[in-house]
Design a protein around this motif. Structure first.
Motif, short mmCIF file in Angstrom:
data_model
loop_
_atom_site.label_atom_id
_atom_site.label_comp_id
_atom_site.label_asym_id
_atom_site.label_seq_id
_atom_site.Cartn_x
_atom_site.Cartn_y
_atom_site.Cartn_z
N LYS A 1 3.32 -4.78 -7.13
CA LYS A 1 2.82 -5.71 -8.15
C LYS A 1 1.78 -6.66 -7.59
CE LYS A 1 5.79 -4.04 -11.08
NZ LYS A 1 5.37 -3.15 -12.16
N HIS A 2 1.70 -6.85 -6.30
CA HIS A 2 0.70 -7.71 -5.70
C HIS A 2 0.50 -7.28 -4.25
CE1 HIS A 2 4.51 -9.48 -4.45
NE2 HIS A 2 3.86 -9.95 -3.39
N LEU A 3 -0.57 -7.73 -3.65
CA LEU A 3 -0.90 -7.38 -2.27
C LEU A 3 -0.59 -8.56 -1.36
CD1 LEU A 3 -4.27 -5.47 -2.68
CD2 LEU A 3 -2.02 -4.51 -2.30
N ASP A 4 -0.07 -8.29 -0.21
CA ASP A 4 0.21 -9.29 0.79
C ASP A 4 -0.64 -8.97 2.02
OD1 ASP A 4 1.20 -11.01 2.70
OD2 ASP A 4 3.23 -10.93 1.90
N THR A 5 -1.43 -9.92 2.42
CA THR A 5 -2.36 -9.67 3.52
C THR A 5 -1.64 -9.45 4.84
OG1 THR A 5 -3.93 -11.09 2.39
CG2 THR A 5 -4.41 -10.58 4.69
N SER A 6 -0.57 -10.19 5.08
CA SER A 6 0.11 -10.09 6.37
C SER A 6 0.92 -8.81 6.51
CB SER A 6 1.03 -11.30 6.56
OG SER A 6 1.99 -11.34 5.52
N LEU A 7 1.44 -8.28 5.43
CA LEU A 7 2.27 -7.07 5.50
C LEU A 7 1.61 -5.98 4.67
CD1 LEU A 7 5.80 -8.70 5.06
CD2 LEU A 7 4.69 -8.04 7.17
N LEU A 8 0.79 -5.17 5.31
CA LEU A 8 0.04 -4.13 4.62
C LEU A 8 -0.08 -2.93 5.53
CD1 LEU A 8 -1.49 -3.73 1.93
CD2 LEU A 8 -3.57 -4.33 3.13
N GLU A 9 0.48 -1.81 5.12
CA GLU A 9 0.43 -0.56 5.88
C GLU A 9 -0.14 0.53 4.98
OE1 GLU A 9 4.24 0.38 7.38
OE2 GLU A 9 4.47 -1.48 8.53
N ILE A 10 -1.08 1.30 5.54
CA ILE A 10 -1.78 2.33 4.77
C ILE A 10 -1.55 3.67 5.46
CG2 ILE A 10 -4.00 3.11 3.87
CD1 ILE A 10 -4.92 0.19 4.02
N ASP A 11 -1.13 4.65 4.68
CA ASP A 11 -0.89 6.00 5.17
C ASP A 11 -1.70 6.96 4.31
OD1 ASP A 11 0.04 8.26 6.38
OD2 ASP A 11 1.99 8.26 5.38
N VAL A 12 -2.66 7.64 4.95
CA VAL A 12 -3.53 8.59 4.25
C VAL A 12 -3.11 10.00 4.63
CG1 VAL A 12 -5.90 9.36 3.87
CG2 VAL A 12 -5.42 6.93 4.20
N GLN A 13 -2.81 10.79 3.63
CA GLN A 13 -2.46 12.19 3.81
C GLN A 13 -3.48 13.06 3.07
OE1 GLN A 13 -0.13 13.20 5.83
NE2 GLN A 13 0.65 11.13 6.28
N PRO A 14 -3.55 14.35 3.37
CA PRO A 14 -4.56 15.20 2.71
C PRO A 14 -4.45 15.21 1.20
CG PRO A 14 -3.66 16.32 4.63
CD PRO A 14 -2.84 15.09 4.44
N SER A 15 -3.24 15.02 0.65
CA SER A 15 -3.09 15.14 -0.80
C SER A 15 -2.75 13.82 -1.48
CB SER A 15 -2.01 16.17 -1.13
OG SER A 15 -0.76 15.77 -0.56
#
Length: 458
Positions: free
Chosen positions: A313-327
């Protein structure tokens, strides 16, 4: 013969270092040099550690707790004021080491052994004593006995002890002492019956509670969740909302019956009331916590289908993890997933993520795995307004001219690198006064013979 049973509530609240440091904020959290501390209304059931941590304590507030015994204070040599009002103390003891004790408040306890005040004779600096609200104050000649037993006392229950009163108490002391002893024996018998009755009542309540649990098998108050319309809805295991309402009504009836039941004024009754309130509070907190708890989000189904999920519902700058997969791409914000299924396969190694420090916008660049890169066609720019008019008048000229590339290996071009000027005219002075001079340049001989006897130039 009364059957001994263990108390249903086994947690005992005692003095902890964290509590003492928290209450020592006025002393910057330092407890070794603490001279005054207030530990009232902390539900303490045991008094300990203060004689080791706070040797310099002078004023100690312990009122409105559940302390049953005075202990672990004999090493507090500098203690001047001790407040133990509204506790479960039944005897005065273990205060002979408090050499500087001047004021002792034992209001509204359960002291029935009045002869125990003789232990205060060693506290020669004791000036004020409060015993109002204790069973011993109902004894005949209570005040006379205390005044005669403690000659150093100046005020009893906030009332000054006059000299005449002390003389009269000392004159009648043998007779008063005898009457107090008889009344104490009667009180001890009464307390013995109260303790037996309290144990029987506790045993009956435990059996009743156990039978009630056995009559409702399959329901333990746990909460499960079902996924309907993309949302989590709590449901009671083995029941529904009507069952929850029935359980709530039973608890309300139980609470009403508890408070309406007549009980004697005893330490056991006061402790039972406290533990009943604690159990009700803990049960309410557990129900609220279970209602708030939700099962983990389903990100990938057992069949392998990736779902679109938006939980943060909202973004937190301190706790943000991004996982990119092929699909798909997944962004975790405080443990909550935001997941999108991609329409085409991408290259995770070549992907990048950027976050704006001013707006907070997150931009993730995902290059496609099977994509042909085509250069954008350049459109000629028109600088003069007249050119724009000409293009509007002649639409055919709007089309950009395409140039053909020629393979240099298939065509020959003249070599212009060896073209030199054979003659150079140099004019000196005015043309009408000077003749033009022709300077001949040295031409390279067409035939060059290499003489091997001449050494090469270095």
């Amino acid at each position: 013969m009364v059957r001994k049973i263990a108390p249903a509530h086994c947690d005992i609240f005692s003095v902890t270092e964290q509590l003492v440091r928290q209450r020592a904020e006025h002393n910057n959290g330092e407890i070794f040099s603490l001279e005054e501390i207030s530990l009232h209304q902390q539900n303490l059931e045991k008094l300990e550690h203060l004689d080791k941590w706070c040797r310099d304590i002078k004023i100690l507030y312990l009122q409105n707790n559940l302390i049953p015994k005075i202990e672990n204070v004999t090493k507090l040599k500098k203690l001047e004021y001790l407040n133990l009002a509204l506790n479960n103390i039944e005897r005065i003891e273990n205060l002979e080491g408090c050499e500087d004790l001047q004021k002792l408040d034992l209001t509204a306890n359960f002291i029935g052994e009045l002869s125990s005040i003789k232990d205060l004779k060693n506290n020669i600096h004791l000036r004020e004593l409060f015993l109002v609200g204790n069973p011993c104050t109902d004894f005949e000649s209570y005040r006379a006995f205390v005044v005669a037993t403690l000659p150093q006392l100046q005020h009893l229950d906030a009332k000054e002890i006059r000299r005449s009163e002390r003389i009269q108490a000392l004159q009648n002391y043998p007779e008063v002492k005898k009457r107090i002893k008889e009344q104490e024996q009667a009180y001890f018998l009464k307390r013995s019956r109260e303790k037996e009755e309290a144990e029987i009542q506790a045993w009956r309540k435990q059996n009743k509670k156990k039978e009630r649990k056995e009559q409702t098998p399959g329901f333990d108050g746990q909460i499960i969740y079902s996924l309907e319309d993309g949302e989590n809805h709590p449901k009671a295991e083995g029941g529904n909302q009507s069952h929850d309402m029935e359980v709530g009504e039973e608890e309300d009836e139980e609470e009403k019956a508890f408070w309406e039941e007549p009980v004697p004024h005893t330490p056991e009754a006061r402790l039972e009331a406290h533990r009943f309130l604690e159990d009700k509070k803990n049960a309410k907190e557990n129900r609220e916590r279970k209602k708030k708890e939700k099962p983990p989000r389903t990100l990938i189904t057992p069949e392998g289908t990736v779902l679109n999920v938006n939980a943060p519902k909202h973004l937190d700058t301190s706790l943000l993890e991004i996982d990119v997969q092929p699909s798909y791409v997944r962004v975790m914000v405080k443990g909550k997933p935001f997941q999108l299924v991609l329409p085409a396969e991408v290259k995770p190694d070549s992907s990048s993520a950027r976050r704006s420090q001013t707006t907070g916008h997150l931009v993730i660049s995902l290059p496609k795995a099977k994509e042909t890169i085509v250069a954008a066609r350049k459109v000629p720019t028109l600088k003069n307004p007249s050119d724009v008019n000409k293009l509007q008048a002649d639409p055919q000229r709007n089309v950009s001219t395409e140039k053909l590339e020629v393979d240099p290996s298939k065509y020959s071009f003249p070599d212009v690198t060896n073209i030199v000027q054979e003659k150079q005219q140099i004019g000196q002075g005015p043309l009408r006064l000077h003749r033009q001079k022709v300077v001949a340049t040295k031409s390279t001989p067409e035939v060059f013979d290499d003489d091997p006897e001449i050494p090469p130039l270095i």
